[in-house]
Design a protein around this motif. Structure first.
Motif, PDB file in Angstrom:
ATOM      1  N   GLY A 246     -51.293 -60.002  52.718  1.00 28.73           N
ATOM      2  CA  GLY A 246     -52.247 -59.003  52.250  1.00 28.73           C
ATOM      3  C   GLY A 246     -52.767 -59.389  50.888  1.00 28.73           C
ATOM      4  O   GLY A 246     -52.157 -60.166  50.154  1.00 28.73           O
ATOM      5  N   GLY A 247     -53.933 -58.862  50.536  1.00 27.65           N
ATOM      6  CA  GLY A 247     -54.508 -59.203  49.242  1.00 27.65           C
ATOM      7  C   GLY A 247     -55.920 -58.685  49.122  1.00 27.65           C
ATOM      8  O   GLY A 247     -56.318 -57.726  49.789  1.00 27.65           O
ATOM      9  N   HIS A 248     -56.704 -59.348  48.294  1.00 25.92           N
ATOM     10  CA  HIS A 248     -58.038 -58.873  47.976  1.00 25.92           C
ATOM     11  C   HIS A 248     -58.930 -60.074  47.697  1.00 25.92           C
ATOM     12  O   HIS A 248     -58.491 -61.069  47.123  1.00 25.92           O
ATOM     13  CB  HIS A 248     -57.969 -57.951  46.754  1.00 25.92           C
ATOM     14  N   TYR A 249     -60.201 -59.987  48.119  1.00 27.01           N
ATOM     15  CA  TYR A 249     -61.174 -61.040  47.878  1.00 27.01           C
ATOM     16  C   TYR A 249     -62.119 -60.639  46.752  1.00 27.01           C
ATOM     17  O   TYR A 249     -62.583 -59.498  46.694  1.00 27.01           O
ATOM     18  CB  TYR A 249     -61.984 -61.337  49.136  1.00 27.01           C
ATOM     19  N   ILE A 250     -62.410 -61.585  45.875  1.00 28.99           N
ATOM     20  CA  ILE A 250     -63.345 -61.403  44.771  1.00 28.99           C
ATOM     21  C   ILE A 250     -64.381 -62.516  44.854  1.00 28.99           C
ATOM     22  O   ILE A 250     -64.048 -63.670  45.138  1.00 28.99           O
ATOM     23  CB  ILE A 250     -62.636 -61.444  43.407  1.00 28.99           C
ATOM     24  N   ALA A 251     -65.635 -62.181  44.605  1.00 28.44           N
ATOM     25  CA  ALA A 251     -66.700 -63.184  44.623  1.00 28.44           C
ATOM     26  C   ALA A 251     -67.208 -63.426  43.208  1.00 28.44           C
ATOM     27  O   ALA A 251     -67.248 -62.503  42.383  1.00 28.44           O
ATOM     28  CB  ALA A 251     -67.852 -62.736  45.520  1.00 28.44           C
ATOM     29  N   TYR A 252     -67.577 -64.669  42.943  1.00 26.74           N
ATOM     30  CA  TYR A 252     -68.243 -65.050  41.698  1.00 26.74           C
ATOM     31  C   TYR A 252     -69.506 -65.805  42.100  1.00 26.74           C
ATOM     32  O   TYR A 252     -69.467 -66.676  42.971  1.00 26.74           O
ATOM     33  CB  TYR A 252     -67.359 -65.953  40.845  1.00 26.74           C
ATOM     34  N   ALA A 253     -70.627 -65.468  41.468  1.00 22.75           N
ATOM     35  CA  ALA A 253     -71.877 -66.122  41.859  1.00 22.75           C
ATOM     36  C   ALA A 253     -72.835 -66.171  40.683  1.00 22.75           C
ATOM     37  O   ALA A 253     -72.805 -65.316  39.786  1.00 22.75           O
ATOM     38  CB  ALA A 253     -72.526 -65.391  43.037  1.00 22.75           C
ATOM     39  N   GLN A 254     -73.698 -67.182  40.717  1.00 24.71           N
ATOM     40  CA  GLN A 254     -74.761 -67.287  39.734  1.00 24.71           C
ATOM     41  C   GLN A 254     -75.928 -66.412  40.176  1.00 24.71           C
ATOM     42  O   GLN A 254     -76.409 -66.532  41.301  1.00 24.71           O
ATOM     43  CB  GLN A 254     -75.229 -68.737  39.600  1.00 24.71           C
ATOM     44  N   HIS A 255     -76.365 -65.540  39.278  1.00 24.82           N
ATOM     45  CA  HIS A 255     -77.482 -64.645  39.575  1.00 24.82           C
ATOM     46  C   HIS A 255     -78.641 -64.997  38.652  1.00 24.82           C
ATOM     47  O   HIS A 255     -78.476 -65.052  37.428  1.00 24.82           O
ATOM     48  CB  HIS A 255     -77.078 -63.186  39.367  1.00 24.82           C
ATOM     49  N   GLU A 256     -79.779 -65.260  39.254  1.00 25.37           N
ATOM     50  CA  GLU A 256     -80.948 -65.653  38.480  1.00 25.37           C
ATOM     51  C   GLU A 256     -81.868 -64.459  38.264  1.00 25.37           C
ATOM     52  O   GLU A 256     -82.225 -63.754  39.204  1.00 25.37           O
ATOM     53  CB  GLU A 256     -81.696 -66.777  39.193  1.00 25.37           C
ATOM     54  N   ALA A 257     -82.228 -64.241  37.002  1.00 20.61           N
ATOM     55  CA  ALA A 257     -83.146 -63.163  36.643  1.00 20.61           C
ATOM     56  C   ALA A 257     -83.860 -63.524  35.355  1.00 20.61           C
ATOM     57  O   ALA A 257     -83.235 -64.021  34.407  1.00 20.61           O
ATOM     58  CB  ALA A 257     -82.386 -61.847  36.470  1.00 20.61           C
ATOM     59  N   ASN A 258     -85.184 -63.317  35.340  1.00 23.36           N
ATOM     60  CA  ASN A 258     -86.012 -63.581  34.155  1.00 23.36           C
ATOM     61  C   ASN A 258     -85.845 -65.016  33.661  1.00 23.36           C
ATOM     62  O   ASN A 258     -85.777 -65.284  32.451  1.00 23.36           O
ATOM     63  CB  ASN A 258     -85.665 -62.599  33.024  1.00 23.36           C
ATOM     64  N   GLY A 259     -85.744 -65.935  34.611  1.00 17.36           N
ATOM     65  CA  GLY A 259     -85.647 -67.343  34.263  1.00 17.36           C
ATOM     66  C   GLY A 259     -84.303 -67.774  33.731  1.00 17.36           C
ATOM     67  O   GLY A 259     -84.154 -68.902  33.256  1.00 17.36           O
ATOM     68  N   LYS A 260     -83.307 -66.900  33.801  1.00 18.37           N
ATOM     69  CA  LYS A 260     -81.976 -67.213  33.279  1.00 18.37           C
ATOM     70  C   LYS A 260     -80.938 -67.063  34.380  1.00 18.37           C
ATOM     71  O   LYS A 260     -80.978 -66.114  35.161  1.00 18.37           O
ATOM     72  CB  LYS A 260     -81.642 -66.283  32.113  1.00 18.37           C
ATOM     73  N   SER A 261     -79.989 -67.999  34.428  1.00 17.33           N
ATOM     74  CA  SER A 261     -78.938 -67.959  35.433  1.00 17.33           C
ATOM     75  C   SER A 261     -77.618 -67.611  34.760  1.00 17.33           C
ATOM     76  O   SER A 261     -77.199 -68.272  33.811  1.00 17.33           O
ATOM     77  CB  SER A 261     -78.822 -69.320  36.135  1.00 17.33           C
ATOM     78  N   THR A 262     -76.960 -66.542  35.253  1.00 17.15           N
ATOM     79  CA  THR A 262     -75.715 -66.052  34.659  1.00 17.15           C
ATOM     80  C   THR A 262     -74.672 -65.855  35.752  1.00 17.15           C
ATOM     81  O   THR A 262     -74.990 -65.399  36.851  1.00 17.15           O
ATOM     82  CB  THR A 262     -75.944 -64.712  33.935  1.00 17.15           C
ATOM     83  N   TRP A 263     -73.413 -66.207  35.447  1.00 21.79           N
ATOM     84  CA  TRP A 263     -72.323 -65.991  36.388  1.00 21.79           C
ATOM     85  C   TRP A 263     -71.872 -64.539  36.333  1.00 21.79           C
ATOM     86  O   TRP A 263     -71.688 -63.970  35.259  1.00 21.79           O
ATOM     87  CB  TRP A 263     -71.141 -66.906  36.062  1.00 21.79           C
ATOM     88  N   TYR A 264     -71.684 -63.931  37.524  1.00 21.28           N
ATOM     89  CA  TYR A 264     -71.204 -62.557  37.631  1.00 21.28           C
ATOM     90  C   TYR A 264     -69.970 -62.507  38.527  1.00 21.28           C
ATOM     91  O   TYR A 264     -69.814 -63.325  39.442  1.00 21.28           O
ATOM     92  CB  TYR A 264     -72.281 -61.641  38.218  1.00 21.28           C
ATOM     93  N   GLU A 265     -69.112 -61.535  38.255  1.00 20.17           N
ATOM     94  CA  GLU A 265     -67.976 -61.254  39.133  1.00 20.17           C
ATOM     95  C   GLU A 265     -68.327 -60.062  40.002  1.00 20.17           C
ATOM     96  O   GLU A 265     -68.813 -59.043  39.500  1.00 20.17           O
ATOM     97  CB  GLU A 265     -66.720 -60.946  38.307  1.00 20.17           C
ATOM     98  N   PHE A 266     -68.073 -60.171  41.311  1.00 24.66           N
ATOM     99  CA  PHE A 266     -68.334 -59.087  42.261  1.00 24.66           C
ATOM    100  C   PHE A 266     -66.990 -58.650  42.841  1.00 24.66           C
ATOM    101  O   PHE A 266     -66.410 -59.335  43.669  1.00 24.66           O
ATOM    102  CB  PHE A 266     -69.289 -59.548  43.360  1.00 24.66           C
ATOM    103  N   ASN A 267     -66.507 -57.514  42.387  1.00 25.39           N
ATOM    104  CA  ASN A 267     -65.168 -57.030  42.736  1.00 25.39           C
ATOM    105  C   ASN A 267     -65.286 -55.573  43.150  1.00 25.39           C
ATOM    106  O   ASN A 267     -65.627 -54.720  42.327  1.00 25.39           O
ATOM    107  CB  ASN A 267     -64.229 -57.185  41.540  1.00 25.39           C
ATOM    108  N   ASP A 268     -65.023 -55.264  44.415  1.00 23.70           N
ATOM    109  CA  ASP A 268     -65.191 -53.898  44.907  1.00 23.70           C
ATOM    110  C   ASP A 268     -63.882 -53.106  44.930  1.00 23.70           C
ATOM    111  O   ASP A 268     -63.787 -52.074  45.590  1.00 23.70           O
ATOM    112  CB  ASP A 268     -65.824 -53.888  46.302  1.00 23.70           C
ATOM    113  N   SER A 269     -62.857 -53.593  44.219  1.00 24.72           N
ATOM    114  CA  SER A 269     -61.595 -52.863  44.215  1.00 24.72           C
ATOM    115  C   SER A 269     -61.662 -51.677  43.258  1.00 24.72           C
ATOM    116  O   SER A 269     -62.496 -51.634  42.357  1.00 24.72           O
ATOM    117  CB  SER A 269     -60.450 -53.785  43.787  1.00 24.72           C
TER     118      SER A 269
END
Length: 379
Positions: free
Chosen positions: A356-379
């Protein structure tokens, strides 16, 4: 499911394909205004429900003035996929890689049915590569080559040495368990080193003793003298500071992604005899096998196979794997001379155990010409 959807939604060539279709003019004005329908439903239910996810994540709704004034629950795609694969219909934890593979394959099937076998789907163009398997007879050197497609590359984590099951007991009573592999000719201190390396975020400020059911272990004791594979690490009240443990955080012995790829593509000797069909041979002989990438995809999805099932024993492999954020060069793993350099843009991380456990996503999100890493955690 959510972690897989977030990573796929941040695969911009695929997302742009759906956005182009969702924003183009549609002659059926009544259906276009329907929030439960989009033109991708004419291709198939899975493709349409995924397009619904993209529409809700990427196309602003003018009824909501604030960027953070609404949330979106992907109930429709969960229901759609759950009807096709009942294991995804419940709230039980499922493997994120299996969900992602099922989603990609179903959309590919629906698109191929819509456009015909003579054309490539966007899924095929982005995610599909081919692996060439070569088996060579060690006697006559006859080679047999077969080619198979892949959309997700499963990489085994090379585990060598002796396996130990460690239980760490913190001063506050919390426990943590994991399975590690260390060289068979090592010492007890290697168990402590391996555990500390596996928890880079934990602050080791207190003395740790290692014990078995018999007694406390000396760090210099050779592992060959241990008759058991279960070892307990107990955090003591003696404050030592971090200095004694700094030597264990150098990660010099960790696996690398390049190393895993080299092992995947290395020549291996087949355990069972192989029937050579060469006219001059025609007998069971020893043979070697090697995998190579005959065609690499535009978007490469790599699965680190951390869940192991061997000899009736199930475990999660906690070994740290070092990988580059940019310029992953796979050109030398393919017989072709074409350049194959990849940039990392999304990660799915599993926390917890094999049970058992939990999944977390990390992704680069592009907005206004800038790319930033975000954490997506629904816990």
């Amino acid at each position: 499911m959510n972690s897989a959807l977030q990573c796929l939604a941040h695969t911009m060539p695929l997302t742009q394909f759906f956005l182009n279709g969702l924003t183009q003019n549609n002659s059926d004005g009544e259906k276009t205004m329907d929030s439960d329908w989009n033109q991708f439903y004419t291709i198939g239910s899975v493709t349409g429900s995924y397009a619904d996810v993209i529409r809700n994540l990427w196309i602003p709704n003018k009824r909501f003035s604030s960027l953070y004034s609404r949330t979106f629950r992907p109930d429709h795609i969960k229901e759609t996929i759950g009807n096709l694969a009942p294991r995804f219909a419940t709230s039980d934890q499922q493997d994120a890689q299996e969900f992602l593979l099922f989603l990609i394959d179903e959309m590919h099937k629906e698109m191929k049915k819509d456009i015909g076998d003579d054309s490539n789907s966007i899924i095929e163009e982005l995610f599909f590569g081919t692996i060439e398997s070569t088996i060579i007879c060690t006697e006559c050197k006859h080679a047999v080559k077969t080619t198979n497609p892949f959309s997700i590359l499963p990489l085994p984590l090379v585990q060598s040495g002796r396996r130990f099951h460690l239980t760490f007991i913190e001063k506050n009573g919390k426990t943590d368990t994991m399975t590690i592999h260390v060289p068979e000719n090592g010492h007890v201190k290697d168990l402590l080193e391996a555990y500390i390396e596996s928890r880079p975020l934990y602050c080791f400020f207190y003395r740790i003793i290692l014990m078995t059911d018999d007694d406390q272990l000396d760090l210099q004791t050779p592992l060959c003298e241990l008759t058991v594979d279960n070892v307990v690490l107990v955090e003591q009240d003696d404050f030592t500071g971090s200095e004694p443990y700094k030597q264990y955080n150098k990660r010099t012995k960790q696996l690398t992604l390049d190393g895993c790829l080299r092992e995947f593509c290395s020549i291996e000797k087949l355990e069972d005899s192989w029937l050579c069909e060469q006219e001059s041979c025609r007998k069971h002989t020893e043979a070697t096998k090697q995998l190579q990438f005959s065609r690499l995809p535009q978007i490469l999805i790599i699965q680190l196979k951390r869940f192991s099932h061997k000899d009736g024993h199930r475990e999660k492999i906690e070994t740290f794997v070092e990988y580059p954020m940019q310029e992953l060069d796979l050109s030398h793993f393919s017989p072709s001379s074409s350049e194959a350099i990849y940039e990392l843009f999304a990660i799915i991380k599993h926390t917890g155990s094999i049970y058992g456990g939990h999944y977390i996503a990390y992704a680069q999100h592009e907005a206004n010409g800038k790319s930033t890493w975000y954490e997506f955690n629904d816990s």
